[in-house]
Enzyme design. Structure first.
Site, short mmCIF file in Angstrom:
data_model
loop_
_atom_site.label_atom_id
_atom_site.label_comp_id
_atom_site.label_asym_id
_atom_site.label_seq_id
_atom_site.Cartn_x
_atom_site.Cartn_y
_atom_site.Cartn_z
CB VAL A 15 -0.97 -0.01 1.20
CG1 VAL A 15 -1.84 1.23 1.19
CG2 VAL A 15 -1.84 -1.26 1.18
CD GLU A 131 -13.69 5.74 2.61
OE1 GLU A 131 -14.15 4.60 2.77
OE2 GLU A 131 -14.33 6.78 2.79
N GLY A 189 -1.54 -15.40 -4.60
CA GLY A 189 -1.20 -14.30 -3.69
C GLY A 189 -2.40 -13.63 -3.07
CD GLU A 192 -1.30 -12.47 4.22
OE1 GLU A 192 -0.11 -12.76 4.40
OE2 GLU A 192 -1.67 -11.40 3.73
CG ASP A 203 -9.65 -9.08 6.92
OD1 ASP A 203 -8.81 -8.21 7.21
OD2 ASP A 203 -10.39 -9.02 5.92
CE LYS A 207 -10.93 -5.72 5.67
NZ LYS A 207 -10.80 -6.69 4.57
N1 LIG Z 1 -2.56 -4.88 0.98
C1 LIG Z 1 -3.81 -4.48 0.83
O1 LIG Z 1 -4.43 -4.74 -0.20
C2 LIG Z 1 -4.49 -3.70 1.92
C3 LIG Z 1 -5.82 -3.28 1.74
C4 LIG Z 1 -6.45 -2.51 2.73
C5 LIG Z 1 -5.75 -2.20 3.88
N2 LIG Z 1 -4.47 -2.65 4.05
C6 LIG Z 1 -3.77 -2.29 5.28
O2 LIG Z 1 -2.68 -1.45 4.94
C7 LIG Z 1 -1.61 -1.64 5.87
C8 LIG Z 1 -0.33 -2.00 5.11
O3 LIG Z 1 -0.55 -3.17 4.37
P1 LIG Z 1 0.47 -3.70 3.26
O4 LIG Z 1 -0.23 -4.79 2.54
O5 LIG Z 1 1.05 -2.56 2.49
O6 LIG Z 1 1.60 -4.34 4.19
P2 LIG Z 1 3.10 -4.80 3.80
O7 LIG Z 1 3.22 -4.95 2.32
O8 LIG Z 1 3.44 -5.95 4.67
O9 LIG Z 1 4.00 -3.53 4.22
C9 LIG Z 1 4.23 -3.20 5.56
C10 LIG Z 1 5.30 -2.13 5.61
O10 LIG Z 1 5.51 -1.76 6.98
C11 LIG Z 1 6.90 -1.70 7.21
N3 LIG Z 1 7.19 -2.00 8.63
C12 LIG Z 1 6.97 -3.13 9.30
N4 LIG Z 1 7.40 -3.01 10.56
C13 LIG Z 1 7.92 -1.77 10.66
C14 LIG Z 1 8.53 -1.05 11.70
N5 LIG Z 1 8.73 -1.59 12.91
N6 LIG Z 1 8.93 0.24 11.46
C15 LIG Z 1 8.75 0.79 10.25
N7 LIG Z 1 8.18 0.16 9.22
C16 LIG Z 1 7.76 -1.10 9.43
C17 LIG Z 1 7.53 -2.75 6.30
O11 LIG Z 1 8.89 -2.41 6.12
P3 LIG Z 1 9.89 -3.22 5.10
O12 LIG Z 1 9.31 -2.99 3.73
O13 LIG Z 1 11.19 -2.57 5.25
O14 LIG Z 1 9.82 -4.64 5.51
C18 LIG Z 1 6.66 -2.57 5.05
O15 LIG Z 1 7.19 -1.56 4.23
C19 LIG Z 1 -2.10 -2.73 6.85
O16 LIG Z 1 -2.67 -2.12 7.97
C20 LIG Z 1 -3.17 -3.46 6.05
O17 LIG Z 1 -4.15 -4.06 6.86
C21 LIG Z 1 -3.82 -3.38 3.09
#
Ligand SMILES: NC(=O)c1ccc[n+]([C@@H]2O[C@H](COP(=O)([O-])OP(=O)(O)OC[C@H]3O[C@@H](n4cnc5c(N)ncnc54)[C@H](OP(=O)(O)O)[C@@H]3O)[C@@H](O)[C@H]2O)c1
Length: 433
Positions: A15, A131, A189, A192, A203, A207
């Site tokens: 994201v 949002e 993908g 998980e 999950d 929501k």
């Molecule tokens: N993916 C979706 O489609 C989606 C949809 C709706 C909502 N969300 C929400 O959006 C959020 C992010 O999701 P995502 O899918 O983008 O997750 P992600 O791909 O796992 O990315 C998580 C990011 O957080 C960073 N991170 C983890 N621990 C950290 C720390 N201690 N300090 C600083 N940075 C840290 C990671 O760093 P590194 O890259 O260096 O490892 C990574 O860049 C979550 O709350 C998720 O529920 C996601």
């Protein structure tokens, strides 16, 4: 023109990187729409050396998202790390305490701490926007909080987890088992490696807790949600549903009832003609029943970097314009402690699938157990699969008219005790339009 809005963005995963790309691509139009430039000033993630799809050179780097949240070089903090506790919570708390508006996509954080964080935001007179936390790209938070502000909402329900909807859709369209479809979702993908959070319904529950608060002006109460996942859904159920005019969906449902607000997540029989039943694959959908607008359904992408970034950038644009609504639609002090209706009092129709030993009197005994409790049956079907005649077990499908959850459960306990069943009964609630 106003001064630029300087963003600090923590989390550069799916994201976070999509948000950086979208802000860059739409920079000019966003400036025209909000009357000011939106610039990313600094970013944070775990590993600076990690290969990413975006060039981080223009941004100041922070190892610690809390330090980024506090840094006076940013006006707005965007949290895209994830998780209910740890750095996500600490950094949002730090930003709000420093009087900075926050945008997050983190449903787990909101389900656990949303009201407390909203209170801090209110005290500091800054926005807390989320949002993207429910149904990804679908603007459901704004719809409930602002678009439907003139309505009383009776019910809000939806497909809030794309992985589950993908699995159930594939089971129906391809005739594959739950295990096969889950393996396929993992390969693509969508699911998980540990899919229990998605397929177990948790999950969706996070929501739903947010939607309930927005729809009913209530304090978030995620712990009181009755949660069942889709693990027990078999092809036999999918096929029987199709024959009877239903489709099985994992729904999160919040409904006002005389006994309080019902909050539940479970596999549900939705009439095939309903808008929600048409939603296939990884898409999400939310239907709202409200007094003035009657029924409204929003359908769209519930996840994925770009769709989720769309919702985050919309929140950022509001903050750039100086728009600030109470996070959950009402000042925190006026949110009610919702009276939660116990699941045992749920009133609705049920689908029941029984594996019945082929013995004389079995069907009559089952009918008696239901009649004793005044459960009216809309239909009773004995389904025989070709070649199953010799198994000695026949599937029997019952559809009930509206009855209470405790009544149907008592009837099934009695049927089980009678000893006519070869397997545990399957019970799926029906959600009518
Ligand atoms: N993916 C979706 O489609 C989606 C949809 C709706 C909502 N969300 C929400 O959006 C959020 C992010 O999701 P995502 O899918 O983008 O997750 P992600 O791909 O796992 O990315 C998580 C990011 O957080 C960073 N991170 C983890 N621990 C950290 C720390 N201690 N300090 C600083 N940075 C840290 C990671 O760093 P590194 O890259 O260096 O490892 C990574 O860049 C979550 O709350 C998720 O529920 C996601």
């Amino acid at each position: 023109m106003l001064l630029p809005l300087r963003i600090g963005l923590a989390g550069l995963g799916t994201v976070g990187t999509a948000v950086l790309r979208l802000l860059e691509r739409q920079a000019e139009v966003l400036t025209r729409r909000t009357g000011r430039k939106i610039v990313v000033a600094a970013v944070s993630a775990r590993d600076l050396a990690k290969q990413r799809e975006v060039d981080l050179a223009p941004f100041r780097w922070f190892d610690d998202p809390v330090a980024l949240a506090r840094w006076d070089g940013v006006d707005l903090f965007v949290e895209l790390i994830g998780g209910a506790e740890g750095p996500a919570l600490a950094s949002v708390e730090a930003a709000l305490a420093a009087g900075k508006p926050c945008v997050t996509a983190n449903k787990a954080l909101l389900a656990s701490h949303g009201i407390r964080l909203a209170r801090i935001a209110e005290e500091k007179a800054v926005a807390l926007s989320f949002e993207a936390s429910v149904a990804g790209g679908i603007p459901i938070v704004k719809t409930l909080r602002e678009g439907l502000a003139g309505n009383s909402i009776e019910r809000v329900y939806g497909i809030l987890n794309g992985t589950c909807n993908y699995i159930l859709s594939r089971m129906e369209t391809e005739g594959l088992s739950f295990a096969q479809c889950l393996a396929e979702a993992q390969k693509l993908g969508y699911a998980e490696a540990d899919p229990s959070f998605d397929i177990g319904g948790f999950d969706t529950a996070h929501k739903l807790a947010i939607l309930t608060s927005l729809a009913f002006g209530a304090v978030i109460d995620a712990d009181s949600i009755a949660v069942e996942g889709i693990e027990t859904i078999s092809l036999a159920d999918i096929e029987a549903a199709a024959e009877l005019g239903y489709r099985i969906k994992l729904l999160g449902v919040a409904r006002r009832t005389p006994d309080g607000i019902e909050q539940r997540v479970h596999p549900t029989m939705a009439p095939k003609t309903s808008a929600i039943a048409q939603v296939m694959g990884v898409a999400n959908a939310v239907t709202i029943d409200a007094d003035a607008v009657h029924e409204l359904t929003l359908v769209g992408p519930g996840a994925g970097g770009e769709a989720t970034a769309s919702a985050i950038v919309a929140d950022i644009a509001d903050i750039a314009r100086g728009v600030r609504s109470p996070p959950f639609g009402l000042p925190v002090a006026t949110l009610s402690k919702a009276e939660i209706a116990p699941m045992q009092l749920h009133l609705g129709g049920y689908y029941v699938r029984l594996s019945v030993f082929d013995r004389p009197g079995a069907a009559a005994a089952i009918a008696t157990r239901f009649a004793e409790r005044d459960i009216s049956l809309e239909s009773i079907v004995q389904r025989r699969r070709p070649g199953a005649e010799t198994s000695g077990v026949a599937p029997v499908i019952l559809i009930t008219y509206a009855t209470h959850e405790h009544t149907i459960r008592e009837a099934l306990e009695a049927v089980v005790a009678d000893g006519f069943l070869a397997a545990k009964p399957q019970l799926i609630r029906i959600e009518r339009e």
